[in-house]
Design an enzyme around this catalytic site. Structure first.
Site, PDB file in Angstrom:
ATOM      1  N   CYS A  41       0.813  -1.224   0.000  1.00 49.95           N
ATOM      2  CA  CYS A  41       0.000   0.000   0.000  1.00 49.95           C
ATOM      3  C   CYS A  41       0.843   1.269   0.000  1.00 49.95           C
ATOM      4  O   CYS A  41       0.333   2.355  -0.282  1.00 49.95           O
ATOM      5  CB  CYS A  41      -0.950   0.004   1.188  1.00 49.95           C
ATOM      6  SG  CYS A  41      -2.132  -1.353   1.138  1.00 49.95           S
TER       7      CYS A  41
ATOM      8  N   ASN B 213     -10.045  -0.045  -0.097  1.00 48.14           N
ATOM      9  CA  ASN B 213      -8.581   0.037  -0.050  1.00 48.14           C
ATOM     10  C   ASN B 213      -8.033  -0.464  -1.383  1.00 48.14           C
ATOM     11  O   ASN B 213      -8.065  -1.657  -1.663  1.00 48.14           O
ATOM     12  CB  ASN B 213      -8.059  -0.809   1.119  1.00 48.14           C
ATOM     13  CG  ASN B 213      -6.545  -0.768   1.241  1.00 48.14           C
ATOM     14  OD1 ASN B 213      -5.845  -0.286   0.347  1.00 48.14           O
ATOM     15  ND2 ASN B 213      -6.037  -1.284   2.336  1.00 48.14           N
TER      16      ASN B 213
ATOM     17  N   HIS C 238      -3.440   7.404   2.595  1.00 52.47           N
ATOM     18  CA  HIS C 238      -3.814   6.097   2.038  1.00 52.47           C
ATOM     19  C   HIS C 238      -5.200   5.749   2.582  1.00 52.47           C
ATOM     20  O   HIS C 238      -5.484   5.928   3.762  1.00 52.47           O
ATOM     21  CB  HIS C 238      -2.780   5.048   2.461  1.00 52.47           C
ATOM     22  CG  HIS C 238      -3.201   3.657   2.158  1.00 52.47           C
ATOM     23  ND1 HIS C 238      -3.694   3.289   0.919  1.00 52.47           N
ATOM     24  CD2 HIS C 238      -3.233   2.530   2.923  1.00 52.47           C
ATOM     25  CE1 HIS C 238      -3.985   2.002   0.943  1.00 52.47           C
ATOM     26  NE2 HIS C 238      -3.729   1.522   2.143  1.00 52.47           N
TER      27      HIS C 238
HETATM   28  N1  COA Z   1     -18.636  -8.867   8.672  1.00 52.28           N
HETATM   29  C1  COA Z   1     -19.132  -9.151   9.889  1.00 52.28           C
HETATM   30  N2  COA Z   1     -18.364  -9.535  10.917  1.00 52.28           N
HETATM   31  C2  COA Z   1     -17.035  -9.621  10.713  1.00 52.28           C
HETATM   32  C3  COA Z   1     -16.463  -9.319   9.465  1.00 52.28           C
HETATM   33  C4  COA Z   1     -17.321  -8.944   8.433  1.00 52.28           C
HETATM   34  N3  COA Z   1     -16.872  -8.628   7.197  1.00 52.28           N
HETATM   35  N4  COA Z   1     -15.142  -9.487   9.550  1.00 52.28           N
HETATM   36  C5  COA Z   1     -14.870  -9.857  10.820  1.00 52.28           C
HETATM   37  N5  COA Z   1     -16.031  -9.956  11.516  1.00 52.28           N
HETATM   38  C6  COA Z   1     -16.206 -10.337  12.916  1.00 52.28           C
HETATM   39  C7  COA Z   1     -15.077 -11.138  13.452  1.00 52.28           C
HETATM   40  O1  COA Z   1     -15.224 -12.499  13.112  1.00 52.28           O
HETATM   41  C8  COA Z   1     -15.193 -10.900  14.944  1.00 52.28           C
HETATM   42  O2  COA Z   1     -16.214 -11.732  15.447  1.00 52.28           O
HETATM   43  P1  COA Z   1     -16.082 -12.388  16.918  1.00 52.28           P
HETATM   44  O3  COA Z   1     -16.007 -11.234  17.855  1.00 52.28           O
HETATM   45  O4  COA Z   1     -17.317 -13.174  17.009  1.00 52.28           O
HETATM   46  O5  COA Z   1     -14.805 -13.183  16.855  1.00 52.28           O
HETATM   47  C9  COA Z   1     -15.697  -9.454  15.023  1.00 52.28           C
HETATM   48  O6  COA Z   1     -16.235  -9.148  13.733  1.00 52.28           O
HETATM   49  C10 COA Z   1     -14.629  -8.446  15.392  1.00 52.28           C
HETATM   50  O7  COA Z   1     -13.492  -8.708  14.594  1.00 52.28           O
HETATM   51  P2  COA Z   1     -12.206  -7.829  14.688  1.00 52.28           P
HETATM   52  O8  COA Z   1     -11.202  -8.345  13.720  1.00 52.28           O
HETATM   53  O9  COA Z   1     -11.799  -7.654  16.118  1.00 52.28           O
HETATM   54  O10 COA Z   1     -12.793  -6.450  14.175  1.00 52.28           O
HETATM   55  P3  COA Z   1     -12.100  -5.042  14.118  1.00 52.28           P
HETATM   56  O11 COA Z   1     -12.890  -4.073  14.888  1.00 52.28           O
HETATM   57  O12 COA Z   1     -10.631  -5.117  14.390  1.00 52.28           O
HETATM   58  O13 COA Z   1     -12.281  -4.656  12.594  1.00 52.28           O
HETATM   59  C11 COA Z   1     -10.967  -4.618  10.580  1.00 52.28           C
HETATM   60  C12 COA Z   1     -11.691  -5.475  11.596  1.00 52.28           C
HETATM   61  C13 COA Z   1     -10.299  -5.509   9.565  1.00 52.28           C
HETATM   62  C14 COA Z   1     -11.992  -3.719   9.912  1.00 52.28           C
HETATM   63  C15 COA Z   1      -9.918  -3.736  11.328  1.00 52.28           C
HETATM   64  O14 COA Z   1      -9.142  -4.537  12.170  1.00 52.28           O
HETATM   65  C16 COA Z   1      -9.029  -3.021  10.384  1.00 52.28           C
HETATM   66  O15 COA Z   1      -9.461  -2.160   9.648  1.00 52.28           O
HETATM   67  N6  COA Z   1      -7.717  -3.306  10.405  1.00 52.28           N
HETATM   68  C17 COA Z   1      -6.776  -2.671   9.546  1.00 52.28           C
HETATM   69  C18 COA Z   1      -6.837  -3.336   8.213  1.00 52.28           C
HETATM   70  C19 COA Z   1      -6.145  -2.548   7.173  1.00 52.28           C
HETATM   71  O16 COA Z   1      -6.399  -1.393   7.028  1.00 52.28           O
HETATM   72  N7  COA Z   1      -5.286  -3.218   6.412  1.00 52.28           N
HETATM   73  C20 COA Z   1      -4.596  -2.661   5.331  1.00 52.28           C
HETATM   74  C21 COA Z   1      -3.498  -1.819   5.837  1.00 52.28           C
HETATM   75  S1  COA Z   1      -2.759  -1.072   4.449  1.00 52.28           S
END
Ligand code: COA
Length: 317
Positions: free
Chosen positions: A111, A274, A244
């Site tokens: 990215c 993204n 980004h």
């Molecule tokens: N829809 C519904 N539920 C989802 C889901 C989706 N698409 N994806 C994950 N979940 C669930 C998980 O299974 C988890 O369930 P559980 O509590 O029963 O285990 C719950 O939602 C919380 O998951 P978690 O991973 O803790 O959520 P989060 O608040 O961290 O959000 C992201 C997840 C990916 C949105 C967040 O971590 C994020 O944005 N991270 C950075 C990613 C990024 O930007 N990457 C590129 C960098 S360049």
């Protein structure tokens, strides 16, 4: 001597995939995706559209905006982690298709690919080794997404953005800062390549979202503190922040650290998702074309991505 941005361009594939479309494919909801990420829709390349095809459209738009032709370009740099082929690199494919000359290479920094590419091209122009460069960020992320994995497939999209850089005695790129820390390689990666291949299946993007989130916020806050300090700037002195576009919550945290209201942050994450290396040049193009970014404005671009890699560029537009 500076290098200045003389024109910007962007291209998005026609097909749009909304959160509601994803609700029909996997166990997710529009509400979950919107509140966790700020994303509502993303564009997906057609089967016969490769990264070079998206790039070409963005480059032609950037050249038009600069009032230039491919013959004026003597350097092409493409940031991408989803190239058409292992080689020739996407920049060479573009060079041939558009009739350009000079050096042509790609940079793989996930990215952060555009910010890395811009930084390298800036040095070529300032050193007098190139007169005018096309700098591209382009990705077809949809090809490395596991469309059954709800934790990753809701996040990414396809697209391309490009800028023309040219030598200038007035202002342009004032400052670049790049960084990387390979110890985090297992938090965000594609699981197969050329010299290291997995036994079965296609290359897939894997991510520990929660952990990526924490390191991203921490790293970006440190980086923007450094940008302000290194340039003698106070909080709130940047005119436009072009981050980004990975996640609205990460962007908000960084904007807060910069002392900027969200009105001075260019946001495209809602409509693009993204798009990895493509997200910054596409967001920049959006704000240049709608007239928000004006000549003389102080613009900060920053990125964070797999590797981990990160980088910032401060530009007097
Ligand atoms: N829809 C519904 N539920 C989802 C889901 C989706 N698409 N994806 C994950 N979940 C669930 C998980 O299974 C988890 O369930 P559980 O509590 O029963 O285990 C719950 O939602 C919380 O998951 P978690 O991973 O803790 O959520 P989060 O608040 O961290 O959000 C992201 C997840 C990916 C949105 C967040 O971590 C994020 O944005 N991270 C950075 C990613 C990024 O930007 N990457 C590129 C960098 S360049």
């Amino acid at each position: 001597m500076y290098s200045r941005i003389a024109g910007t361009g962007a291209y998005l594939p026609e097909k749009v995939l909304t959160n509601f479309d994803l609700e029909k494919m996997i166990d997710t909801t529009d509400e979950w995706i919107r509140t966790r990420t700020g994303i509502e829709r993303r564009h997906i390349a057609a089967k016969d559209e490769a990264t070079s095809d998206l790039s070409e459209q963005a480059c032609r738009a950037a050249l038009d905006a600069a009032g230039l032709t491919p013959a004026d370009i003597d350097l092409v740099v493409v940031g991408t982690c989803t190239p058409d082929l292992v080689f020739p690199n996407v920049a060479c494919l573009l060079q041939e298709r558009m009739g350009m000359s000079g050096a042509a290479f790609s940079i793989e920094a996930a990215c952060s690919g555009f910010v890395y590419s811009l930084s390298v091209a800036d040095k070529f122009v300032r050193a007098g080794q190139a007169t005018r460069a096309l700098v591209v960020g382009a990705e077809v992320m949809s090809r490395i997404i596991d469309w059954t994995d709800r934790e990753t497939c809701v996040l990414f999209g396809d697209g391309a953005g490009a800028v023309v850089l040219e030598a200038s005695d007035d202002a342009g790129i004032l400052y670049t800062d790049l960084g990387a820390d390979g110890r985090y390689r297992n938090l965000l990666y594609a699981d197969s390549g050329v010299s290291r291949v997995k036994e079965e299946g296609e290359t897939t993007l894997l991510m520990k979202g929660n952990e990526v989130f924490k390191v991203a916020v921490r790293t970006l806050e440190g980086m923007v503190d450094r940008v302000l300090a290194d340039n003698g700037l106070e909080q709130g002195e940047i005119d436009w922040f072009v981050p980004h576009q990975a996640n609205l919550r990460i962007i908000r945290a960084t904007a807060r650290r910069l002392g900027l209201p969200m009105e001075r942050v260019v946001l495209t994450v809602r409509d693009h998702g993204n798009t990895s290396a493509a997200s910054i040049p596409m967001a920049l193009d959006t704000a240049v074309r709608d007239g928000r970014i004006q000549p003389g404005d102080l613009v900060l671009m920053e990125a964070f991505g797999g590797g981990f890699t990160w980088g910032a560029t401060l530009v007097r537009y």
